[in-house]
Design an enzyme around this catalytic site. Structure first.
Site, PDB file in Angstrom:
ATOM      1  N   SER A 131       0.798  -1.230   0.000  1.00  0.00           N
ATOM      2  CA  SER A 131       0.000   0.000   0.000  1.00  0.00           C
ATOM      3  C   SER A 131       0.828   1.275   0.000  1.00  0.00           C
ATOM      4  O   SER A 131       0.267   2.363  -0.119  1.00  0.00           O
ATOM      5  CB  SER A 131      -0.956   0.023   1.198  1.00  0.00           C
ATOM      6  OG  SER A 131      -2.135  -0.687   0.900  1.00  0.00           O
ATOM      7  N   LYS A 185       0.224   3.738  -2.750  1.00  0.00           N
ATOM      8  CA  LYS A 185      -0.760   4.816  -2.706  1.00  0.00           C
ATOM      9  C   LYS A 185      -0.109   6.190  -2.526  1.00  0.00           C
ATOM     10  O   LYS A 185      -0.764   7.210  -2.762  1.00  0.00           O
ATOM     11  CB  LYS A 185      -1.772   4.539  -1.605  1.00  0.00           C
ATOM     12  CG  LYS A 185      -2.608   3.272  -1.854  1.00  0.00           C
ATOM     13  CD  LYS A 185      -3.631   3.052  -0.757  1.00  0.00           C
ATOM     14  CE  LYS A 185      -4.517   1.842  -1.063  1.00  0.00           C
ATOM     15  NZ  LYS A 185      -3.906   0.573  -0.650  1.00  0.00           N
ATOM     16  N   SER A 221      -6.639   3.539   3.615  1.00  0.00           N
ATOM     17  CA  SER A 221      -5.903   2.713   2.649  1.00  0.00           C
ATOM     18  C   SER A 221      -6.874   1.902   1.801  1.00  0.00           C
ATOM     19  O   SER A 221      -6.672   0.712   1.548  1.00  0.00           O
ATOM     20  CB  SER A 221      -4.903   1.793   3.357  1.00  0.00           C
ATOM     21  OG  SER A 221      -3.957   1.302   2.437  1.00  0.00           O
ATOM     22  N   LYS A 224       2.545   6.731   5.430  1.00  0.00           N
ATOM     23  CA  LYS A 224       1.709   5.624   4.962  1.00  0.00           C
ATOM     24  C   LYS A 224       2.280   4.276   5.403  1.00  0.00           C
ATOM     25  O   LYS A 224       3.481   4.108   5.502  1.00  0.00           O
ATOM     26  CB  LYS A 224       1.624   5.666   3.432  1.00  0.00           C
ATOM     27  CG  LYS A 224       0.602   4.735   2.821  1.00  0.00           C
ATOM     28  CD  LYS A 224      -0.808   5.246   3.040  1.00  0.00           C
ATOM     29  CE  LYS A 224      -1.840   4.230   2.564  1.00  0.00           C
ATOM     30  NZ  LYS A 224      -1.889   3.024   3.428  1.00  0.00           N
TER      31      LYS A 224
END
Length: 456
Positions: free
Chosen positions: A57, A60, A117, A219
């Site tokens: 992730s 992202k 997320s 993140k």
């Protein structure tokens, strides 16, 4: 040299030994670790920093970068409406789970991507900005090339497993610096503590937010092949550091490692200048090797864990796990201080940011996601009407005095009811206390009060 005492010789030998230990990679740690000064790009610590890795992730971050570039170029605005497609709805968790045809703004989709997320919202952004996921991936790769991310290749916007989707700690640090420098007006995106969707509160997956002094982004990410990953930024005074950990076996170990990097980065000893210079992050030399596959180690036997491209945030770092004192070479003499602070309960720095589906709301409107059964405060004065009706028979009709008395009684009651029906009068008194808790007023981060009269 007569002036060179045994004590001085011992100190010099110890300093050189510490510098040599820092320069050598630690054989026991398979993770990729990187600590960078955000302003200068200077590398403070690096281990496997240029080894290719599956980003999960952390992908992202690039999705957000391309989206913010599209806003900056005028191709979309934060209020542009996007539509959930069958492809978006079909994405694996973590996701919001909206049905096909639901519309929401770029702003709300981006908040859900960063905080929740949400894999489906990443696809909504990709299709809404570029027309399709492959076209968006092309934009992602063009941006990576322009930024100098020479080890990165993207094929989807959310980080779900794909052997061709790779990056490195080096490239992620370059991307993080670009997000900080190019989009300062959107800095609060990374620091949102929680989202509020109707009655649902969605906490940020980043375990440092509101629990570690100065933490302000960025993140987390997880798939079985890559392990537990984290890109985090922390600011203290006028100094901001970027810490990156890729490939931890658990989220708690990942948190411990990034905390150790920050603690030693902000509290380096007086002898740290003796360590060899590692240069800037752009100058780190790539390693020609395939990305590791940690599937068996992270999600193998006796591990009930699926391919989600994200995991739920841990409540706190697991104090039973070994700390980085045993996993990393020392940055210098720590002076006997604890190497890792224990993260306490979160202390929210802002009220949850309201997100919703549908078109953008005018200031003062209630959020669209409020549950249908939730009571509406403007209607609470209505039960007072029967009491007024019951009082009428007790007033003698022939006497002239009761009529003014009746008007005096009804006047306060009418005054109480009138603001409920007149939208401009009531909200200021109710909204004034609530306005003190949200974050600073901007287009993106000033949600409306939870309850407000219709028509505003």
């Amino acid at each position: 040299m007569p002036f060179f005492s045994r004590t001085n010789a011992w100190l010099l030998g110890a300093a050189l030994a510490a510098a040599a230990t820092l320069a050598q990679p630690h054989p026991a740690a398979a993770e990729a670790l990187l600590l960078v000064d955000a302003e200068s790009g200077k590398v403070l610590y690096a281990e496997n920093a240029t080894r290719p890795w599956h980003p999960a992730s952390l992908t992202k971050l690039m999705t957000a970068y391309v989206t913010l570039r599209a806003i900056k170029e005028g191709r979309v605005t934060p209020d542009t409406l996007l539509t959930v497609s069958p492809n978006a709805m079909a994405q694996q968790p973590s996701k919001m789970g909206f049905k096909v045809g639901i519309k929401l703004t770029v702003d709300n989709a981006l908040k859900m991507v960063i905080v929740k997320s949400a894999n489906d919202m990443a696809v909504v952004l990709a299709e809404g900005i570029s027309g399709s996921v492959p076209a968006f991936a092309t934009e992602m790769n063009r941006a990576a090339q322009r930024l100098g991310m020479t080890q990165s290749n993207f094929v989807n916007p959310n980080g779900l497993p794909d052997d061709a989707q790779v990056t490195s700690a080096r490239d992620l640090a370059i991307l993080t610096r670009a997000l900080i420098r190019e989009f300062p007006d959107y800095a609060l995106y990374w620091h949102i503590s929680a989202l509020k969707f109707g009655r649902r509160i969605i906490r940020n997956h980043n375990p440092l937010i509101d629990r570690y002094p100065g933490a302000d982004g960025m993140k987390t990410g997880f798939i079985c092949a890559s392990g537990f990953n984290l890109v985090a930024t922390v600011t203290r005074g006028d100094r901001r550091l970027i810490g990156i950990v890729l490939g931890s076996r658990t989220s708690a170990i990942r948190t411990d490692k990034v905390l150790e990097l920050f603690e030693r980065g902000f509290n380096s000893s007086a002898l740290s200048w003796l360590a060899p210079s590692l240069g800037t992050v752009d100058a780190l030399q790539p390693v020609n090797a395939p990305p590791p596959d940690l599937h068996e180690e992270v999600c193998g036997k006796n591990r009930n864990r699926g391919e989600t491209a994200e995991e739920e945030p841990p409540s706190t770092a697991d104090e039973r796990n070994p700390t980085l004192s045993a996993l990393l070479p020392p940055f210098g003499n720590s002076g006997g201080k604890p190497s890792i602070p224990v993260l306490g309960p979160p202390v929210p720095s802002m009220a949850p940011i309201v997100v919703f589906v549908g078109p953008p709301k005018k200031p003062g409107n209630p959020e669209t996601a409020v549950a249908k059964g939730e009571p509406r405060h403007p209607h609470k004065p209505k039960p007072a009407k029967p009491a007024l009706a019951a009082a009428k028979p007790t007033t003698p009709s022939p006497a002239p005095a009761p009529a003014p008395a009746h008007r005096k009684k009804s006047t306060p009651h009418a005054a109480a009811e009138k603001p409920a029906a007149s939208t401009p009068a009531a909200p200021p008194a109710a909204a004034t206390p609530a306005a003190a808790s949200p974050p600073p007023s901007t287009h993106l981060f000033s949600p409306a009060p939870t309850i407000a009269p219709a028509g505003r």
